[in-house]
Design a protein around this motif. Structure first.
Motif, mmCIF file in Angstrom:
data_model
loop_
_atom_site.group_PDB
_atom_site.id
_atom_site.type_symbol
_atom_site.label_atom_id
_atom_site.label_comp_id
_atom_site.label_asym_id
_atom_site.label_seq_id
_atom_site.Cartn_x
_atom_site.Cartn_y
_atom_site.Cartn_z
ATOM 1 N N UNK A 173 -21.124 20.016 -20.176
ATOM 2 C CA UNK A 173 -20.531 19.086 -19.967
ATOM 3 C C UNK A 173 -21.091 18.232 -18.734
ATOM 4 N N UNK A 174 -20.745 17.112 -18.479
ATOM 5 C CA UNK A 174 -21.500 16.377 -17.311
ATOM 6 C C UNK A 174 -20.682 16.659 -16.134
ATOM 7 N N UNK A 175 -19.609 17.102 -16.315
ATOM 8 C CA UNK A 175 -18.674 17.470 -15.002
ATOM 9 C C UNK A 175 -19.078 18.647 -14.317
ATOM 10 N N UNK A 176 -18.881 19.136 -13.059
ATOM 11 C CA UNK A 176 -19.575 20.402 -12.720
ATOM 12 C C UNK A 176 -18.896 21.506 -13.368
ATOM 13 N N UNK A 177 -19.405 22.498 -13.682
ATOM 14 C CA UNK A 177 -18.645 23.916 -14.163
ATOM 15 C C UNK A 177 -18.032 24.624 -13.151
ATOM 16 N N UNK A 178 -18.259 24.589 -11.942
ATOM 17 C CA UNK A 178 -17.741 25.488 -11.020
ATOM 18 C C UNK A 178 -17.330 24.582 -9.813
#
Ligand SMILES: *[C@@H]1O[C@H](CO)[C@@H](O)[C@H](O)[C@H]1NC(C)=O
Ligand SMILES: *[C@@H]1O[C@H](CO)[C@@H](O)[C@H](O)[C@H]1NC(C)=O
Ligand SMILES: *[C@@H]1O[C@H](CO)[C@@H](O)[C@H](O)[C@H]1NC(C)=O
Ligand SMILES: *[C@@H]1O[C@H](CO)[C@@H](O)[C@H](O)[C@H]1NC(C)=O
Length: 539
Positions: free
Chosen positions: A37-42
């Motif tokens: 995803x383009x959003x942060x994973x953590x």
């Protein structure tokens, strides 16, 4: 949780060696690579996620309208503006807790009962379950929130009449062949399956509709179901614990970090982890919050695997892992399924998750661990999944705690799980938890056998509505190890659960519940509430 695991295994059922002859379809179980995803994973656990916040912002008005309707039905003089945020928790305790908890939900669900408490389920904003309570919550959420009575009729009655090791009764060989394929597919995808994978798959055949025991149900896909997208249901959370296996531990300590799974996120607010990752991308190899490969993984968050994780007590064998040849029924079935892919070691007692917080600086307790080794959410002696609701960012005001623990030799709760949560909340600085007395007080005052309210008189605290399992109409103190219920036992347990929620049909109880809820608004109360508080409030 499921204590006395040796008993569980001893009781379990026919040895049923898997037969792999029946025709099978391609496995839907294995994780698959996907674009990251383009959003942060953590992220660090500074509050709830923006996704959860958006859900709650839409859910709360729907819940408040339903809560207001219920209050007016109980007593038209209740004021219904600015209503509190209400949550429900269902404890561990195997099928005893699933069935009792199901009766409690039936008694609260306006679609499924016509008692004084009916309609309160529609007024909930959050709901959590662990272990057997997680089985219940998963069976609701994974199936798009049918009523308890429809699950009882169409799924549970037949499923629970068979042993866990014999999914679908006569169809068992085909099911076991399919599960076998699922296990080998996960292994072929590069992820070590453990006993928990096989256990979760078998449980799924009892709890989820759909081909191969609802194999296509992931926790993240709950967020795409119509009940969820219409904000008709409370936000679901399932809890589990991590074991520091690298340090030689087999079980979690009493102050273990409590992990939570929701359709959006997995992680913990607790010091030592203090981070969340996206549930949909569980299984992704991460280091310091960044993917280490060009692709991420999806489909790791299989709902059956997660409900199996929350109820995993295999770690109680510790390093003394029994040889398959000498294993009793259920374990032999599970071990046989997993042993096709590798020789078993004690690591197979854990639910393995590539650690999303590997090398993540904010997660000092687990940042060196390549895999998280997760187990039953009740193994730190807090058998009610309360911790997630003590978070200030969730702003819970009232919590119904349905405790179906087996603290006593008769398999009933005695308040000790709630007391343990109170003590750990104090140590963790979670000040929303009301004062809870030790179990000796529960027993001497009868709080272990009837509803009691904690925290009524302090608006800085959550009010806990304690709903303990008690044998009103059926001997509901069934062993946690009992994983097979006849149709009449299933029915008797659920009906008794309705009594647990209604205090045996006590005529003034719904009004008193309403008083406890409205009290948190600080507004005017009907005069009858004074007697209610005298009858039900501890403090
Ligand atoms: C698993 O399978 C292997 C090879 O088939 C065998 O050597 C081993 O003893 C089996 N049992 C366990 C507990 O790993
Ligand atoms: C743990 O993680 C590592 C690296 O991701 C992996 O190679 C290993 O097989 C995993 N399993 C166990 C049981 O350690
Ligand atoms: C509940 O338990 C008590 C104490 O063991 C027993 O006397 C009573 O008959 C039980 N009631 C039911 C409905 O099982
Ligand atoms: C309802 O419960 C209260 C508090 O325990 C009790 O005083 C009252 O007698 C009960 N009412 C009935 C009708 O049993």
């Amino acid at each position: 949780m499921l204590p006395a695991f040796s008993v569980l295994l001893a009781l379990s059922l026919h040895v049923f060696p898997p037969t792999f002859a029946a025709p099978v379809v391609i496995s839907g179980y294995a994780p698959v690579p996907a674009t990251c995803p383009s959003t942060p994973l953590v992220r660090t656990a500074s509050g709830i996620s923006s996704s959860e916040a958006a859900y709650i912002a839409a859910r709360k008005p729907v819940a408040s309208a339903a809560l207001g309707n219920w209050l007016k039905k109980v007593d038209s003089s209740f004021q219904t503006s600015n209503l509190p945020t209400v949550a429900l928790t269902t404890s561990g305790g195997g099928l005893r807790s699933l069935l009792t908890g199901a009766g409690v939900i039936q008694a609260l669900d306006s679609r499924d009962s016509n008692v004084g408490t009916s309609g309160l389920y529609q007024g909930l904003t959050y709901e959590a379950g662990l272990s057997g309570g997680g089985w219940l919550l998963s069976s609701l959420a994974g199936n798009n929130y049918p009523t308890v009575s429809s699950l009882q009729t169409n799924l549970w009655t037949a499923a629970f009449a068979n042993s866990l090791a014999v999914p679908n009764g006569p169809g068992a060989p085909a099911a076991l062949a399919q599960i076998s394929l699922d296990i080998t597919a996960k292994s072929a995808a590069g992820f070590q399956p453990t006993l928990v994978d096989a256990y979760g798959r078998l449980l799924s055949y009892q709890l989820l509709y759909g081909p191969d025991g609802g194999v296509s149900d992931d926790l993240s896909t709950v967020a795409t179901l119509s009940s969820f997208t219409s904000y008709s249901v409370p936000f679901p959370i399932i809890t589990a614990l991590n074991v520091q296996t690298a340090s030689g531990a087999c079980t979690p300590p009493d102050n273990a970090v409590i992990f939570e799974f929701s359709p959006y996120e997995f992680g913990s607010f607790d010091t030592g982890v203090n981070a969340f990752t996206q549930t949909k991308y569980l299984g992704t190899s991460l280091s310091n919050g960044q993917p280490t490969k060009p692709t991420c993984e999806v489909n790791y968050d299989n709902l059956g695997f997660i409900l199996g994780t929350s109820s995993d007590v295999f770690n109680e064998f510790c390093t003394a892992f029994p040889a398959i040849a000498s294993s009793p029924g259920l374990l032999a079935t599970l071990a046989g399924l997993v042993n096709q892919t590798h020789a078993l070691t004690f690591m197979d007692e854990y639910a393995l998750y590539p650690n999303p917080f590997y090398q993540y600086a904010h997660s000092s307790l687990v940042s060196a661990q390549k895999n998280l080794t997760l187990v039953d959410g009740g193994e730190s002696h807090q058998n009610n999944p309360i911790f997630p609701f003590l978070q200030p960012s969730r702003a819970i005001d009232v919590m119904l705690v349905n405790d179906n623990s087996a603290d006593t030799s008769a398999n009933f709760p005695d308040g000790s799980e709630l007391y343990q949560t109170y003590q750990q909340a104090q140590l963790a600085g979670l000040t929303r938890m009301p004062v809870i007395p030790p179990s000796s007080v529960f027993i001497s005052k009868g709080y272990n056998i009837r509803p009691t309210f904690f925290g009524c008189n302090d608006n800085s605290k959550i009010t806990i509505i304690f709903l303990p399992n008690h044998n009103y109409t059926f001997p509901s103190g069934q062993s946690t190890a009992k994983l097979q219920y006849s149709p009449s036992e299933t029915d008797g347990m659920i009906k008794n659960g309705v009594q647990v929620a209604t205090y045996g049909g006590n005529a003034t109880f719904p009004e008193c519940l309403g008083c406890a809820i409205v009290k948190k608004t600080g507004g005017a109360l009907p005069t009858k509430c004074a007697k209610c508080f005298a009858d039900f409030c501890y403090n």
